[in-house]
Design a protein around this motif. Structure first.
Motif: not given
Length: 437
Positions: A209-229
Motif C-alpha cells: 500500500x502507498x499513502x496519498x496525501x492531499x494538502x489543503x491550501x491555507x486560508x487567510x489568517x485571523x488575529x485576536x488578543x486577550x488580557x489577563x491579570x
C-alpha cells in the motif's frame, strides 16, 4: 492408321497419369489444434491429425521459418500425434504441422503461441513523488512490475476497488491511475494488482500500500488578543489562526511592522504569542503571517489597545409577539458605551441572576425562565409570569479584573399581569415590536 493414332496418344496418357499422381500426393490435409497462449515454464500440447487418411502418417511440428521441433509417426487410425512442449521465452511464434505418407504431403493451419510471463515484484510509483499534492492538482499512480506480459490491472482505494463510477476524478488507464483535480477525499491508501489469465488460470501479483496525501491550501489568517491579570501585573496574548489548511504551517507575529515571534504549528492551525499589555494604552498594531511551502498570507491589522469598561450603560427592551398578537417573549439588551473586554451580569430586583442555569432548574417551579446570549449582553425571558416581573438592570466590569469596579445601568421595569400580558408603562423603553409566527 488406328494404331498410329494410339501411339500418338501414349505420351498424353502418360502425362495425365503423372498429373493424377501429383494431384493425389497433395490431397492430405492435416489439422493442428492447441493453445494460443501459455504461461512461461508451463507445458503445452499440440495435436496434429489427418482424419480418415490411410496409415502410416509421419507428423512434424514446425515453428516459424521451417524450424522442426519434433517428429511423430502415427500407426493407429484416427489417433492424433501429440507434441508436448515446455514453454520457454523462445517458444513464442507460429506453429504448423506437416503430414507425410508414401504418396502425399500436406501442411496444416498455423497457430501463433504467445508466451505469458506472470507479474512479479509489483509496486506502486507516483507522480509527484512522494505522493503528496495540493487540492486541485493532478496525481498519477503507476502499477509497475519487475517482470510480466499480457497484464491487466486493478486498483484499490482504502481496500475498495476503484472504478470510474466511484469518482469522476479516477481514470484507470493501462497500468496507471490518473486522478484529476484531487480533493481531500482522495487522500488515503492505494495499492494495485497486476494479473493475467490463461485458459481460465488467473495469476495475480499485488503491490504494497502507498499513502496519498492531499494538502489543503491555507486560508487567510485571523488575529485576536486577550488580557489577563496576575497579582498587580497584566499579561497580553495574541492568537493567530486559520480556518482551513494542512499543517505544518508557520505563524509569525509582527508589531508595528517588526517581527516579534514565530512558531510552527504541526497539528493545529493556530499559534499564541505573549505581548506586553497595559489597560488604557495603545500597544501598537499587530498582524499575523502564515507561511507554507507555497503560500504566504497576512491577517488584517489589529490595534492592541484595551479600553477599560466605563461610561453610561442602558437596557433596551423588545417584546416578541406571536401571529395572534399574544406575547411570546421579552428580550433585553445591555448596551455598554465602552470597554474592550466587559463581563456582564444581570440583576432582577437587586438579585443577581446566575450566568449559567442548571438543566434541572428549568423544571423547578417558581424559578425564572431565561436565556443569556451574546456573551450575556442579551437576556431573553422565555416565559412571562409573576416570578419574572420586576426591575431589571445590567452591570459590567473588566473581565480580566475580578476585583474591578462595576458600572451599572438604570433599572427597567418589566411588569406582567396575572393573565400573562405585559402592562405597558409610558416610561418603558420599548425599542420595537416583532411578530412571531
Amino acid at each position: 492408321m488406328t494404331n498410329l493414332q494410339a501411339l500418338c496418344l501414349l505420351p498424353i496418357l502418360a502425362l495425365a497419369n503423372m498429373f493424377v499422381k501429383i494431384s493425389g500426393s497433395s490431397s492430405i490435409h492435416p489439422e493442428l489444434t492447441g493453445p494460443d497462449m501459455a504461461y512461461l515454464n508451463s507445458r503445452v500440447v499440440f495435436n496434429c491429425s489427418t482424419p480418415n487418411y490411410p496409415l502410416p502418417v509421419t507428423y512434424e511440428l514446425i515453428r516459424d521459418s521451417g524450424v522442426r521441433i519434433d517428429v511423430r509417426m502415427n500407426l493407429q487410425r484416427d489417433q492424433p500425434a501429440l507434441f508436448s512442449l515446455k514453454v520457454s521465452a523462445t517458444s513464442e511464434g507460429s506453429y504448423h504441422c506437416k503430414a507425410t505418407t508414401k504418396r502425399s504431403t500436406g501442411v496444416s493451419n498455423s497457430i501463433r503461441l504467445s508466451v505469458v510471463t506472470p507479474a512479479s515484484n509489483t509496486r506502486v510509483t507516483s507522480e509527484p513523488f512522494p505522493p503528496v499534492a495540493y487540492e486541485g492538482s493532478r496525481v498519477i499512480l503507476s502499477c509497475d512490475v519487475a517482470k510480466g506480459s499480457h497484464l491487466s490491472y486493478t486498483w484499490f482505494f482504502n481496500k475498495q476497488e476503484v472504478t470510474s463510477s466511484v469518482s469522476p476524478f479516477f481514470h484507470p488507464t493501462g497500468n496507471k491511475l490518473v486522478m484529476e483535480m484531487v480533493t481531500p477525499e482522495h487522500a488515503g491508501w492505494y495499492y494495485c494488482e497486476a494479473w493475467s489469465i490463461v485458459q481460465g488460470n488467473k495469476r495475480v501479483s499485488s503491490s504494497t500500500v502507498v499513502q496519498v496525501t492531499v494538502k489543503v491550501y491555507i486560508s487567510k489568517p485571523k488575529i485576536s488578543f486577550s488580557i489577563s491579570k496576575v497579582g498587580a501585573s497584566y499579561f497580553g496574548n495574541v492568537t493567530c489562526w486559520s480556518s482551513r489548511g494542512s499543517p505544518p504551517v508557520n505563524f509569525s507575529l509582527s508589531l508595528d511592522g517588526k517581527e516579534v515571534g514565530s512558531e510552527t504549528a504541526n497539528e493545529y492551525l493556530s499559534a499564541w504569542f505573549p505581548v506586553t499589555m497595559t489597560p488604557g494604552m495603545d500597544m501598537g498594531v499587530a498582524q499575523c503571517w502564515v507561511k507554507t511551502e507555497l503560500q504566504e498570507l497576512m491577517s488584517e491589522p489589529l490595534t492592541l489597545e484595551v479600553v477599560p469598561v466605563g461610561g453610561d450603560m442602558k437596557v433596551k427592551v423588545e417584546y416578541l409577539y406571536r401571529a395572534d398578537s399574544t406575547l411570546a417573549a421579552t428580550r433585553l439588551h445591555c448596551q455598554v458605551s465602552r470597554g474592550t473586554f466587559p463581563y456582564i451580569s444581570w440583576l432582577l430586583n437587586d438579585s443577581v441572576l446566575p450566568s449559567k442555569m442548571h438543566v434541572d432548574s428549568y423544571i423547578q417551579p417558581g424559578l425564572p425562565h431565561y436565556v443569556l446570549t451574546n456573551l450575556s449582553r442579551t437576556l431573553i425571558l422565555s416565559e412571562l409570569g409573576q416570578e419574572n416581573t420586576g426591575y431589571y438592570r445590567c452591570r459590567a466590569r473588566d473581565s480580566y479584573n475580578d476585583s474591578g469596579p462595576w458600572v451599572e445601568s438604570a433599572a427597567v421595569l418589566v411588569p406582567v399581569t396575572e393573565s400573562g400580558t405585559v402592562c405597558l408603562r409610558h416610561h418603558l423603553p420599548l425599542k420595537s415590536n416583532h411578530m412571531l409566527s
